[in-house]
Design a protein around this motif. Structure first.
Motif, PDB file in Angstrom:
ATOM      1  N   ALA A 153      26.744  32.132  13.536  1.00  0.00           N
ATOM      2  CA  ALA A 153      26.581  33.573  13.738  1.00  0.00           C
ATOM      3  C   ALA A 153      25.324  34.060  13.029  1.00  0.00           C
ATOM      4  CB  ALA A 153      27.794  34.334  13.215  1.00  0.00           C
ATOM      5  N   ILE A 154      24.523  34.845  13.747  1.00  0.00           N
ATOM      6  CA  ILE A 154      23.333  35.471  13.180  1.00  0.00           C
ATOM      7  C   ILE A 154      23.694  36.889  12.749  1.00  0.00           C
ATOM      8  CG2 ILE A 154      20.943  36.189  13.589  1.00  0.00           C
ATOM      9  CD1 ILE A 154      20.858  34.128  15.870  1.00  0.00           C
ATOM     10  N   PHE A 155      23.279  37.256  11.548  1.00  0.00           N
ATOM     11  CA  PHE A 155      23.475  38.615  11.040  1.00  0.00           C
ATOM     12  C   PHE A 155      22.111  39.292  10.943  1.00  0.00           C
ATOM     13  CE2 PHE A 155      27.214  36.363   9.740  1.00  0.00           C
ATOM     14  CZ  PHE A 155      28.242  37.289   9.749  1.00  0.00           C
ATOM     15  N   ASP A 156      21.854  40.209  11.841  1.00  0.00           N
ATOM     16  CA  ASP A 156      20.662  41.040  11.783  1.00  0.00           C
ATOM     17  C   ASP A 156      20.683  41.867  10.493  1.00  0.00           C
ATOM     18  OD1 ASP A 156      18.448  42.635  12.546  1.00  0.00           O
ATOM     19  OD2 ASP A 156      19.726  44.005  13.700  1.00  0.00           O
ATOM     20  N   SER A 157      19.522  42.273  10.029  1.00  0.00           N
ATOM     21  CA  SER A 157      19.440  43.091   8.823  1.00  0.00           C
ATOM     22  C   SER A 157      19.958  44.497   9.094  1.00  0.00           C
ATOM     23  CB  SER A 157      17.985  43.152   8.345  1.00  0.00           C
ATOM     24  OG  SER A 157      17.891  43.861   7.135  1.00  0.00           O
ATOM     25  N   PHE A 164      32.072  28.765   8.671  1.00  0.00           N
ATOM     26  CA  PHE A 164      31.133  28.845   9.788  1.00  0.00           C
ATOM     27  C   PHE A 164      29.715  28.789   9.235  1.00  0.00           C
ATOM     28  CE2 PHE A 164      31.494  33.151   8.277  1.00  0.00           C
ATOM     29  CZ  PHE A 164      30.286  33.779   8.544  1.00  0.00           C
ATOM     30  N   THR A 165      28.739  28.725  10.136  1.00  0.00           N
ATOM     31  CA  THR A 165      27.333  28.746   9.752  1.00  0.00           C
ATOM     32  C   THR A 165      26.773  30.132   9.989  1.00  0.00           C
ATOM     33  OG1 THR A 165      27.003  26.403  10.248  1.00  0.00           O
ATOM     34  CG2 THR A 165      25.039  27.782  10.214  1.00  0.00           C
ATOM     35  N   ALA A 166      26.117  30.683   8.985  1.00  0.00           N
ATOM     36  CA  ALA A 166      25.534  32.018   9.083  1.00  0.00           C
ATOM     37  C   ALA A 166      24.026  31.935   8.920  1.00  0.00           C
ATOM     38  CB  ALA A 166      26.121  32.932   8.011  1.00  0.00           C
ATOM     39  N   VAL A 167      23.328  32.748   9.715  1.00  0.00           N
ATOM     40  CA  VAL A 167      21.877  32.881   9.619  1.00  0.00           C
ATOM     41  C   VAL A 167      21.569  34.360   9.444  1.00  0.00           C
ATOM     42  CG1 VAL A 167      19.645  32.409  10.700  1.00  0.00           C
ATOM     43  CG2 VAL A 167      21.606  30.935  11.206  1.00  0.00           C
ATOM     44  N   THR A 168      20.680  34.688   8.521  1.00  0.00           N
ATOM     45  CA  THR A 168      20.314  36.091   8.341  1.00  0.00           C
ATOM     46  C   THR A 168      18.880  36.228   7.865  1.00  0.00           C
ATOM     47  OG1 THR A 168      20.983  38.217   7.344  1.00  0.00           O
ATOM     48  CG2 THR A 168      21.091  36.247   5.941  1.00  0.00           C
ATOM     49  N   ASN A 169      18.314  37.382   8.139  1.00  0.00           N
ATOM     50  CA  ASN A 169      16.983  37.734   7.628  1.00  0.00           C
ATOM     51  C   ASN A 169      17.084  38.899   6.646  1.00  0.00           C
ATOM     52  OD1 ASN A 169      17.662  39.506   9.859  1.00  0.00           O
ATOM     53  ND2 ASN A 169      15.568  40.286   9.756  1.00  0.00           N
ATOM     54  N   ASP A 170      18.228  39.041   6.021  1.00  0.00           N
ATOM     55  CA  ASP A 170      18.493  40.143   5.104  1.00  0.00           C
ATOM     56  C   ASP A 170      18.895  39.586   3.743  1.00  0.00           C
ATOM     57  OD1 ASP A 170      20.297  42.162   3.711  1.00  0.00           O
ATOM     58  OD2 ASP A 170      19.584  43.389   5.369  1.00  0.00           O
ATOM     59  N   LEU A 171      18.178  39.947   2.694  1.00  0.00           N
ATOM     60  CA  LEU A 171      18.445  39.398   1.369  1.00  0.00           C
ATOM     61  C   LEU A 171      19.807  39.812   0.836  1.00  0.00           C
ATOM     62  CD1 LEU A 171      14.950  39.814  -0.356  1.00  0.00           C
ATOM     63  CD2 LEU A 171      15.955  37.751   0.642  1.00  0.00           C
ATOM     64  N   ALA A 172      20.203  41.068   1.068  1.00  0.00           N
ATOM     65  CA  ALA A 172      21.508  41.526   0.578  1.00  0.00           C
ATOM     66  C   ALA A 172      22.639  40.819   1.306  1.00  0.00           C
ATOM     67  CB  ALA A 172      21.627  43.037   0.730  1.00  0.00           C
ATOM     68  N   VAL A 190      24.066  42.484  15.796  1.00  0.00           N
ATOM     69  CA  VAL A 190      22.814  43.222  15.792  1.00  0.00           C
ATOM     70  C   VAL A 190      23.103  44.702  15.543  1.00  0.00           C
ATOM     71  CG1 VAL A 190      20.750  43.798  17.131  1.00  0.00           C
ATOM     72  CG2 VAL A 190      21.842  41.573  17.427  1.00  0.00           C
ATOM     73  N   GLY A 191      22.289  45.327  14.709  1.00  0.00           N
ATOM     74  CA  GLY A 191      22.385  46.761  14.481  1.00  0.00           C
ATOM     75  C   GLY A 191      21.320  47.504  15.264  1.00  0.00           C
ATOM     76  N   ALA A 192      21.452  48.821  15.357  1.00  0.00           N
ATOM     77  CA  ALA A 192      20.478  49.660  16.049  1.00  0.00           C
ATOM     78  C   ALA A 192      20.390  51.005  15.360  1.00  0.00           C
ATOM     79  CB  ALA A 192      20.865  49.857  17.521  1.00  0.00           C
ATOM     80  N   HIS A 193      19.219  51.598  15.405  1.00  0.00           N
ATOM     81  CA  HIS A 193      19.062  52.951  14.873  1.00  0.00           C
ATOM     82  C   HIS A 193      19.638  53.978  15.838  1.00  0.00           C
ATOM     83  CE1 HIS A 193      17.257  55.713  11.988  1.00  0.00           C
ATOM     84  NE2 HIS A 193      16.846  56.444  12.994  1.00  0.00           N
ATOM     85  N   ALA A 194      19.585  53.661  17.135  1.00  0.00           N
ATOM     86  CA  ALA A 194      20.081  54.592  18.149  1.00  0.00           C
ATOM     87  C   ALA A 194      20.514  53.814  19.385  1.00  0.00           C
ATOM     88  CB  ALA A 194      18.995  55.606  18.525  1.00  0.00           C
ATOM     89  N   VAL A 195      21.486  54.386  20.105  1.00  0.00           N
ATOM     90  CA  VAL A 195      22.027  53.761  21.313  1.00  0.00           C
ATOM     91  C   VAL A 195      22.140  54.848  22.385  1.00  0.00           C
ATOM     92  CG1 VAL A 195      23.931  52.443  22.311  1.00  0.00           C
ATOM     93  CG2 VAL A 195      23.374  52.174  19.874  1.00  0.00           C
ATOM     94  N   SER A 196      21.442  54.659  23.504  1.00  0.00           N
ATOM     95  CA  SER A 196      21.522  55.625  24.594  1.00  0.00           C
ATOM     96  C   SER A 196      22.548  55.149  25.625  1.00  0.00           C
ATOM     97  CB  SER A 196      20.151  55.790  25.251  1.00  0.00           C
ATOM     98  OG  SER A 196      19.853  54.663  26.062  1.00  0.00           O
ATOM     99  N   GLU A 197      22.570  55.779  26.791  1.00  0.00           N
ATOM    100  CA  GLU A 197      23.500  55.391  27.839  1.00  0.00           C
ATOM    101  C   GLU A 197      23.184  54.018  28.412  1.00  0.00           C
ATOM    102  OE1 GLU A 197      21.834  58.137  27.588  1.00  0.00           O
ATOM    103  OE2 GLU A 197      23.144  59.878  27.810  1.00  0.00           O
TER     104      GLU A 197
END
Length: 258
Positions: free
Chosen positions: A98-102, A120-128, A174-181
């Motif tokens: 599983a990849i964890f987006d920052s 499981f195996t985790a991959v991330t680009n976020d230090l926290a 994955v996270g997002a700042h905004a989500v439209s229709e």
């Protein structure tokens, strides 16, 4: 109450109601009007709201808003993010990758995954997030190298992109700042580029976004909702809003708030 928490609560007031008075927010938060006025001034200077006589408001163009500092973002909608994180972590099965987006919502998913005991195996680009996952000995952790983005724990750049492009993961949160229709967007070209690569790296890309981000837009699009396997959000969406999202995404999971 710490400044970041107060400022997060101010933004929550305004996202919910569009506008609010200082006296109203003072009574709700249990802090002085003068303290809240200083917080409003700081948020105004950062471009997150507009000041009014005796209060503050969000206009349509500011509802998605510029990117918040990490301290405020981690406090914003904290209850919803925790519920979303718990729901998302249930998707991880033993032996998966599983990849964890920052981001602060994906960080909630990482905390829930850590506490689940799943191997499981985790991959991330976020230090926290990396520090959180490193606390669980059963999790094999891979941290994407790269340049630290100022004011955040996000690693990005050519090295980060190179690793993510070579991955074939089961899940990507994955996270997002905004989500439209129809699409997802974020605050910078660089972040959007990285999120596109993360989406493409997983068999099942999963968007984690609390309901305050739904039906808004930010600066740069990074993908269409139809590219997702599912969306995990909270249960504050109305039936009409939910129907729109279900038309665009194969699966929408609603995390129940306390």
């Amino acid at each position: 109450m710490l400044p970041a928490l107060r400022q997060a609560r101010i933004i929550e007031f305004l996202r919910r109601d569009g506008a609010a008075g200082l006296k109203e927010m003072s009574a709700a938060l249990g802090v002085s009007v003068s303290t809240l006025r200083r917080d409003v001034d700081m948020l105004f200077e950062a471009g997150h709201l507009e000041r009014t006589r005796g209060g503050a408001l969000l206009t349509g163009s500011l509802r998605a808003g510029p990117e918040l500092g990490r301290a405020i973002a981690s406090e914003l909608e904290s209850g919803a993010k925790a519920a979303i994180g718990r729901e998302a972590a249930q998707l991880i099965r033993p032996g998966m990758t599983a990849i964890f987006d920052s981001g602060s919502t994906t960080a909630s998913a990482a905390r829930a995954a850590r506490d689940s005991g799943t191997a499981f195996t985790a991959v991330t680009n976020d230090l926290a997030i990396a520090a959180t996952l490193a606390e669980a000995p059963q999790i094999r952790l891979i941290v994407a190298g790269g340049e630290l983005r100022p004011g955040s724990g996000t690693l990005m750049g050519a090295d980060t992109l190179d690793l993510m492009r070579r991955l074939r993961a089961d899940l990507a949160f994955v996270g997002a700042h905004a989500v439209s229709e129809t699409e997802m967007s974020d605050t910078s070209v660089e972040l959007a580029q990285l999120k596109r690569v993360i989406l493409a790296a997983a068999d099942r890309p999963v968007l984690l976004a609390d309901s305050s981000k739904i039906f808004s837009r930010a600066f740069c699009s990074f993908g269409l909702l139809r590219q997702l396997d599912r969306l995990v959000t909270d249960d504050r969406l109305g039936l009409d809003q939910l129907a729109v999202l279900q038309h665009a995404i194969p699966q929408v999971d609603l995390a129940a708030l306390p």
